[in-house]
Design a protein around this motif. Structure first.
Motif, short mmCIF file in Angstrom:
data_model
loop_
_atom_site.label_atom_id
_atom_site.label_comp_id
_atom_site.label_asym_id
_atom_site.label_seq_id
_atom_site.Cartn_x
_atom_site.Cartn_y
_atom_site.Cartn_z
N LEU A 21 1.27 -1.38 -0.52
CA LEU A 21 0.04 0.16 0.02
C LEU A 21 0.87 1.48 -0.01
O LEU A 21 0.44 2.16 -0.47
N ALA A 22 2.00 1.53 0.27
CA ALA A 22 2.98 2.07 1.01
C ALA A 22 3.27 2.75 -1.14
O ALA A 22 3.77 3.81 -1.38
N VAL A 23 3.70 1.53 -1.88
CA VAL A 23 4.17 1.74 -3.32
C VAL A 23 2.75 2.74 -3.90
O VAL A 23 3.20 3.56 -4.21
N LEU A 24 1.54 2.42 -3.35
CA LEU A 24 0.59 2.74 -4.61
C LEU A 24 0.61 4.05 -3.88
O LEU A 24 0.22 5.59 -4.96
N GLY A 25 0.35 4.90 -2.43
CA GLY A 25 0.68 5.63 -2.05
C GLY A 25 2.07 6.78 -2.36
O GLY A 25 1.52 8.04 -2.99
N GLN A 26 3.04 6.39 -2.78
CA GLN A 26 4.16 6.85 -3.34
C GLN A 26 3.90 6.98 -4.48
O GLN A 26 4.18 8.10 -5.42
N ALA A 27 2.95 6.46 -5.36
CA ALA A 27 3.02 6.19 -6.56
C ALA A 27 2.06 7.31 -6.75
O ALA A 27 2.11 8.43 -8.22
N LEU A 28 0.70 7.51 -5.96
CA LEU A 28 0.17 8.66 -6.42
C LEU A 28 0.75 9.99 -5.60
O LEU A 28 0.36 11.21 -6.95
N LEU A 29 1.92 10.22 -4.64
CA LEU A 29 2.14 11.35 -4.65
C LEU A 29 3.49 11.74 -5.61
O LEU A 29 3.26 13.57 -6.06
N ASN A 30 3.80 10.47 -6.38
CA ASN A 30 4.73 10.44 -7.96
C ASN A 30 3.99 11.19 -9.07
O ASN A 30 4.49 12.17 -9.41
N GLY A 31 2.77 11.22 -8.75
CA GLY A 31 1.51 11.70 -9.65
C GLY A 31 1.50 10.75 -10.29
O GLY A 31 1.14 10.98 -11.77
N GLY A 32 1.39 9.83 -10.34
CA GLY A 32 0.59 8.55 -10.88
C GLY A 32 1.35 7.48 -11.80
O GLY A 32 1.46 6.71 -12.08
N VAL A 33 3.33 7.67 -10.96
CA VAL A 33 4.34 6.32 -12.01
C VAL A 33 4.96 6.18 -10.58
O VAL A 33 4.81 7.02 -9.63
N TYR A 34 5.44 5.10 -10.23
CA TYR A 34 6.19 4.35 -9.63
C TYR A 34 7.69 3.52 -10.62
O TYR A 34 6.77 2.34 -10.72
N ARG A 35 8.64 4.08 -10.24
CA ARG A 35 9.76 2.98 -10.86
C ARG A 35 9.61 2.77 -12.74
O ARG A 35 10.02 1.89 -12.99
N GLY A 36 9.03 4.14 -13.29
CA GLY A 36 8.72 4.47 -14.86
C GLY A 36 7.88 4.06 -15.43
O GLY A 36 7.64 3.81 -15.86
N GLU A 37 6.39 3.20 -13.78
CA GLU A 37 5.15 2.08 -14.76
C GLU A 37 4.37 3.18 -14.32
O GLU A 37 4.13 3.46 -13.13
N ARG A 38 3.52 4.22 -15.31
CA ARG A 38 2.52 4.86 -15.33
C ARG A 38 1.31 3.88 -15.42
O ARG A 38 0.81 3.55 -16.26
N ILE A 39 0.59 4.40 -13.95
CA ILE A 39 -1.04 3.54 -14.21
C ILE A 39 -1.99 5.31 -14.23
O ILE A 39 -2.79 4.76 -14.38
N LEU A 40 -2.03 6.27 -14.61
CA LEU A 40 -2.21 7.68 -14.51
C LEU A 40 -1.86 8.39 -14.25
O LEU A 40 -0.46 8.48 -14.37
N ARG A 41 -2.55 9.77 -15.72
CA ARG A 41 -1.77 10.73 -15.81
C ARG A 41 -1.94 11.53 -15.08
O ARG A 41 -2.97 11.54 -13.85
N GLU A 42 -0.68 12.79 -14.82
CA GLU A 42 -0.56 13.74 -13.05
C GLU A 42 -2.05 13.86 -13.22
O GLU A 42 -2.88 14.29 -12.20
N GLN A 43 -2.62 14.38 -14.26
CA GLN A 43 -4.00 15.05 -14.84
C GLN A 43 -4.86 14.89 -13.33
O GLN A 43 -6.47 15.22 -12.95
N THR A 44 -4.96 12.93 -13.99
CA THR A 44 -5.94 12.42 -13.39
C THR A 44 -5.55 12.06 -11.82
O THR A 44 -6.82 12.39 -11.00
N VAL A 45 -4.43 11.99 -11.69
CA VAL A 45 -4.68 12.24 -10.11
C VAL A 45 -4.36 13.19 -9.31
O VAL A 45 -5.04 13.11 -8.22
N ARG A 46 -4.56 13.88 -10.28
CA ARG A 46 -5.02 15.46 -9.08
C ARG A 46 -6.36 15.15 -8.96
O ARG A 46 -7.15 15.87 -8.23
N MET A 47 -7.12 14.70 -9.71
CA MET A 47 -8.96 14.39 -9.72
C MET A 47 -8.87 13.59 -8.37
O MET A 47 -9.99 13.38 -8.05
N LEU A 48 -7.89 12.61 -7.85
CA LEU A 48 -8.15 11.99 -6.64
C LEU A 48 -7.74 12.60 -4.97
O LEU A 48 -8.11 12.42 -4.14
#
Length: 577
Positions: free
Chosen positions: A310-337
């Motif tokens: 879950l911490a990895v998921l949290g950091q991916a959101l803080l990074n704007g939707g990406v972690y270790r080069g893998e993007r799950i959401l665009r930054e503008q979409t993460v802002r909607m969260l």
């Protein structure tokens, strides 16, 4: 109006627009909100609190509280929860992972303990049934479809699920399901009243709204069950496959998913002993009866995970939707969260899938941009973009029974421990007066009796306030030696400060020092005091008072910076951070 301004300030900080000049590093600071996302390259590492600029003492204190809640007599002769795993991260560093108590302790719903050799201790890698935290994964899957142009937030759900568009649900949109403004009732006993998965899903599709869509906020499992069906319909895959292929596998969340394999059973925390339905002690299967009746895969519940995943998921959101080069959401979409879509329903702040600004479990990390969710089994997930922090608390609080009480005090305390580990530097000098008074407590900071020939004296000070709205910092004056006290009207300035003259200071989310002024009666001498009083529920980080000056026309009567010993304290302490 002040609530809307605070929300806008938080969103501006998240999107990179500065509401106030920010100089220097935000690492380790509560009083210096970050702007924008963390660098996309940020990867979680292990660190001691001090290495991240934090004070370890509040973290160690809340660890002791977690351990105490697992004691035999913690609440009415039983633990509040048998065990817990807590994780705290700040600025890309995991500063604490703490496991306490038992993952498996009881044999039945009456609390009969297993033999000691059959009990299983809680470990950092214990896997938990997340319950409603599952809703976040379903929401992410929906937003991925929005990004791909397969779904639209403002389109009626019936466009994608024609069978849903009956009995008054024709106009309900995807966004209304994500924000719990659809008007659907909270729950249907699908497991009890319908015989199989097909009939249970049909019951959800057939249900009529309890309220006119868009007119109220009602948290509902039915919203997310429907969205789970929508994801499956639009992708042609099962929800568990979509979550695995598009979220958990790209992020490397190896222990996260629906229906965990039997090979991991020895790592899974037990939940409840259920007799209706007759399931016995549940371990390794979803606790939620409806999710279980739907085969363990549903949009509202069913995912298992660990604190680290879950911490990895949290950091991916803080990074704007990406972690270790893998993007799950665009930054503008993460802002909607992190954006409130339910401003029409104060107190029920909700982004797309994520809850916002909920003091009851976000504690001292609460702000209009702080996002998260809780789960009925005793789980909570908090992501604070303003301090780039993550607080995760996973407990098995329904083991062996759901009737042993709420874990909200623990959820709140865990997040507040991290908030208090972050620094609030004094407004002036080397230290400030701090009170982190708990529920139902009063703290005071009192001047000596001050003699003035003027009829009134001027009181100025700096205040850093992070408290529940009903936990109020007031300035009071007494002209009879402290027998009676009168409130002093205050005018404050600074980011998020109240407008006009007020009789108290309170609130969360602004994270700024305020300059405060008041005028107190002084004929024949006066004593002034700062009083911070909390009610019986919910506390945030606390309050700081600094740069105290009481002056008359001829000059200063009290200078708290030069003579702090002149002040009498009960519940306030001098702190450098």
């Amino acid at each position: 109006m002040r609530r809307r301004i605070a929300a806008l300030t938080a969103i501006l900080a998240l999107t990179g627009a500065s509401a106030m000049a920010d100089s220097g590093s935000t690492t380790g600071r509560f009083d210096r909100p970050a702007h924008g996302f963390a660098p996309a390259s940020t990867v979680l590492t292990q660190a001691q609190p001090e290495q991240a600029g934090l004070d370890a003492a509040p973290i160690r204190a809340v660890e002791r509280r977690l351990a105490a809640w697992t004691a035999d007599d913690a609440v009415d002769g039983h633990p509040l929860f048998p065990g817990a795993v807590g994780l705290l991260a700040h600025d890309g560093r995991i500063v604490d992972t703490y496991a306490t108590g038992s993952a498996v302790r009881y044999a039945d719903g009456s609390g009969t303990e297993l033999p000691e050799e059959a009990q299983v201790p809680m470990r950092a890698g214990t896997i938990f049934d997340l319950a409603s935290v599952t809703k976040l994964f379903t929401s992410l899957a929906v937003l991925q479809l929005v990004e791909r142009g397969r779904a639209d937030l403002e389109t009626p759900v019936a466009t994608y699920l024609p069978e849903f568009g009956v009995n008054g649900k024709e106009s309900i949109t995807v966004r209304q399901l994500l924000t719990h403004t659809s008007g659907l009732e909270p729950f249907l006993p699908l497991w009890r009243d319908w015989p199989d998965r097909a009939s249970r899903i049909k019951a959800v599709m057939d249900v009529a709204p309890r309220d006119e869509p868009g007119t109220t906020y009602t948290y509902s499992d039915l919203n997310l069950i429907t969205l789970g069906v929508l994801v499956e319909r639009l992708t042609g895959s099962t929800l568990d496959t979509v979550v695995a292929e598009r979220i958990t596998r790209p992020l490397g969340m190896r222990d996260t998913g629906f229906n965990p394999p039997r090979a991991k059973l020895d790592r899974i925390a037990a939940t409840e002993y259920q007799s209706a339905p007759d399931r016995g002690m549940i371990r390794g299967q979803v606790h939620d009866e409806n999710a279980w009746a739907l085969g363990g895969v549903a949009g509202h519940a069913g995912i298992f995970s660990t604190a680290h995943d879950l911490a990895v998921l949290g950091q991916a959101l803080l990074n704007g939707g990406v972690y270790r080069g893998e993007r799950i959401l665009r930054e503008q979409t993460v802002r909607m969260l992190f954006t409130n879509y339910t401003a029409a329903f104060p107190g029920d702040d909700h982004a797309l899938g994520f809850e916002l600004n909920q003091l009851w479990y976000m504690g001292g990390l609460t702000s209009p941009a702080t996002a998260g969710h809780t789960g009925y089994t005793g789980t909570s997930f908090v992501v604070d973009p303003l301090s780039r922090s993550i607080a995760i608390l996973l407990t098995n609080r329904v083991h062996p029974t759901r009737s042993w009480g709420s874990v909200n005090p623990a959820r709140q305390a865990w997040a507040t421990g991290l908030a208090r580990a972050l620094a609030v530097r004094p407004a002036r000098g080397r230290d400030s007066w701090f009170s982190g008074a708990g529920d139902g407590t009063t703290a005071t900071l009192t001047s000596p009796r001050l003699t003035s020939d003027d009829g009134r004296v001027s009181v100025s000070f700096a205040a850093f306030v992070d408290s529940e709205a009903t936990d109020r910092l007031v300035l009071e004056a007494s002209t009879d030696g402290g027998t009676t006290w009168q409130p002093v009207g205050l005018r404050a300035s600074g980011r998020g400060a109240p407008t006009g003259t007020v009789d108290a200071l309170s609130g969360t989310g602004h994270r700024a020092w305020w300059k405060v002024h008041g005028t107190a009666p002084a004929r024949g001498g006066v004593t002034v005091r700062w009083r911070f009083t909390t009610d019986g529920s919910y506390t945030a980080r606390g309050v700081h008072v600094d740069a105290i000056r009481v002056t008359e026309s001829d000059g200063p009567l009290l200078d708290g910076e030069h003579d702090p010993a002149a002040l009498t304290t009960d519940g306030f302490q001098l702190r450098s951070r």
